[in-house]
Scaffold this active site. Structure first.
Site, short mmCIF file in Angstrom:
data_model
loop_
_atom_site.label_atom_id
_atom_site.label_comp_id
_atom_site.label_asym_id
_atom_site.label_seq_id
_atom_site.Cartn_x
_atom_site.Cartn_y
_atom_site.Cartn_z
N LYS A 82 53.22 29.28 98.04
CA LYS A 82 52.21 27.86 97.55
C LYS A 82 53.15 27.02 96.92
CE LYS A 82 48.34 26.47 95.44
NZ LYS A 82 47.05 26.47 94.68
N LYS B 194 53.99 30.63 93.15
CA LYS B 194 53.36 29.22 93.14
C LYS B 194 54.27 28.19 92.18
CE LYS B 194 48.83 27.12 91.69
NZ LYS B 194 47.50 27.27 91.25
N ARG C 111 43.07 18.66 92.35
CA ARG C 111 42.65 18.46 91.00
C ARG C 111 41.37 17.63 90.95
NH1 ARG C 111 48.53 19.15 88.13
NH2 ARG C 111 48.83 21.01 88.95
N TYR D 87 42.69 23.48 104.74
CA TYR D 87 41.99 22.75 104.73
C TYR D 87 41.53 22.07 106.30
CZ TYR D 87 42.45 22.97 99.94
OH TYR D 87 42.74 23.36 98.49
N SER E 101 46.34 20.61 99.22
CA SER E 101 45.46 19.65 99.67
C SER E 101 46.41 18.34 99.85
CB SER E 101 44.70 19.37 98.11
OG SER E 101 45.66 19.25 96.99
N CYS F 16 41.00 32.02 88.55
CA CYS F 16 42.02 31.18 87.82
C CYS F 16 41.10 30.43 86.72
CB CYS F 16 42.61 30.15 88.29
SG CYS F 16 43.95 29.54 87.37
N CYS G 12 45.11 26.80 82.87
CA CYS G 12 45.04 28.18 83.54
C CYS G 12 44.62 29.16 82.67
CB CYS G 12 45.97 28.30 84.79
SG CYS G 12 46.12 26.97 85.90
N GLU H 57 59.53 37.14 91.36
CA GLU H 57 58.00 37.11 91.57
C GLU H 57 57.36 38.04 92.48
OE1 GLU H 57 55.92 35.99 89.28
OE2 GLU H 57 56.86 34.23 88.35
N ARG I 54 51.60 21.89 84.10
CA ARG I 54 51.69 23.42 84.21
C ARG I 54 53.03 24.18 84.48
NH1 ARG I 54 46.42 23.19 84.76
NH2 ARG I 54 45.35 22.55 86.71
C1 PBG Z 1 44.16 26.71 90.33
C2 PBG Z 1 44.64 26.21 91.68
C3 PBG Z 1 45.19 25.08 92.08
C4 PBG Z 1 45.59 25.15 93.61
C5 PBG Z 1 44.98 26.02 94.02
N1 PBG Z 1 44.43 27.02 92.69
C6 PBG Z 1 45.56 23.78 91.19
C7 PBG Z 1 46.65 23.98 90.39
O1 PBG Z 1 47.51 25.01 90.15
O2 PBG Z 1 46.91 22.85 89.65
C8 PBG Z 1 45.96 24.15 94.40
C9 PBG Z 1 45.43 23.86 95.72
C10 PBG Z 1 45.41 22.88 96.55
O3 PBG Z 1 46.22 21.84 96.21
O4 PBG Z 1 44.92 22.52 97.63
N2 PBG Z 1 45.17 26.94 89.64
#
Ligand code: PBG
Length: 327
Positions: free
Chosen positions: A248, A195, A205, A313, A274, A120, A130, A233, A217
């Protein structure tokens, strides 16, 4: 038949009976640990928004990976924090970029560990989006070329699998073609197929320094309200040649995980993001719940919904807990 002949509590009476009737088991084999790579050497920096998670230099990450593999964790996914950003994210496609260098070092330290790389541009672009911009818009088709270059550079550095997370249309097909043309026909693609534009990415972030500098986004990531769109998708990504599909975030999207499981026979990954991690630790810190139990309960629910593997994590903490239990 009903009560009093039927007594559901009969089979809940002892831990052994519960163990015998348990329908879902979490295993160390299910886990993929996300790691954040920074330039330089010999450094681990704790991430303020994600207690217990670190940004690591390539050498520190290699040591961490050797440890993870000994604990039984089969895979990691790498994110990079470059020292320079520009509008096209060139630092993300260089042969000697942070992730490329870390991949090579990690494969030396833990040859059998599966190294997956996140593909990405947002960590590498000055605007934090992205993809490549045309005005204030992310230009889908121009972005595909840059993503393909990035995936190729990762494969060339030794990555075992690439994982595009940008949500551009057609990226799986573009990356597959680029890999095949360059001798990487055996490198699988784990597609972030469904996603969502989620608030639960908040702590990430910070960790990856990838917040968009303007806007959000929502013109490329999915609307959290949509389930049928997720199935479209995944059909598309399967058709384009994805080897693994991903949903996700995970916890707020268990219905989507279950629906994708029904729909496709591809292996299914779920990314417990996260926010899902930090939320549990923040509540535990305030004495509101037991972090260890909440960790197992949420990861087990993601498997129960139908995920084969979980990006989390908590991977190391779970692996350490299994080791303690098994002596
Ligand atoms: C990059 C990406 C993101 C995450 C994984 N790859 C952030 C986003 O899309 O803003 C998020 C992972 C997480 O929050 O643990 N595009």
């Amino acid at each position: 038949m009903e009560f009093p002949i039927v007594r559901m509590r009969r089979m809940r009476r002892t831990e052994t009976l519960r163990r015998m009737t348990r329908e879902t088991t979490l295993s160390v084999d299910d886990l993929i640990a996300p790691l954040f790579i920074i330039p330089g050497s010999g450094e681990r920096r704790e991430i303020a928004s994600m207690p217990g998670q670190y940004q690591m230099t390539a050498d520190a990450a290699a040591a961490e990976c050797a440890e993870l593999f000994v604990l039984g964790v089969p895979a990691v996914i790498l994110f990079g924090l470059p020292d320079k950003k520009d509008p096209k994210g060139e630092s993300g496609v260089k042969a000697d970029g942070v992730v490329q260098k870390a991949t090579t070092l990690i494969k030396k330290a833990a040859p059998d560990l599966c190294v997956i790389t996140d593909v990405c541009l947002c960590e590498y672009t000055s605007h934090g989006h992205c993809g490549l911009l045309k005005g204030d818009n992310v230009d889908n088709d121009a972005t595909l070329k840059q993503l393909s270059r990035m995936a190729l550079s990762h494969a060339a550095a030794g990555a075992d699998m690439v994982a595009p997370s940008d949500m551009m249309d057609g990226r799986v097909a573009a990356i597959r073609a680029a890999l095949d043309e360059s001798g990487f026909a055996m490198t699988p693609i784990m597609s972030y197929a469904a996603k969502y534009a989620s608030a639960f990415y908040g702590p990430f972030r910070d960790a990856a320094d990838s917040a968009p500098q303007f806007g959000d986004r929502r013109s490329y990531q999915m609307d959290p309200a949509n389930r049928r769109e997720a199935l479209r998708e995944i059909d598309l990504d399967e058709g384009e040649g994805a080897d693994i599909l991903m949903v996700k975030p995970a916890l707020a999207y268990l219905d989507v995980i279950a629906a994708v499981r029904e729909r496709s026979n591809l292996p299914l990954a779920a990314y417990s993001v996260s926010g899902e991690y930090s939320m549990i630790l923040a509540a535990a810190e305030r004495g509101m719940l037991d972090a260890n139990r909440a960790m197992f309960e949420s990861l087990t629910s993601i498997k129960r919904a139908g995920a084969d593997m979980i990006l989390t994590y908590f991977a190391k903490a779970v692996a350490e807990e299994f080791k303690r239990r098994n002596g």
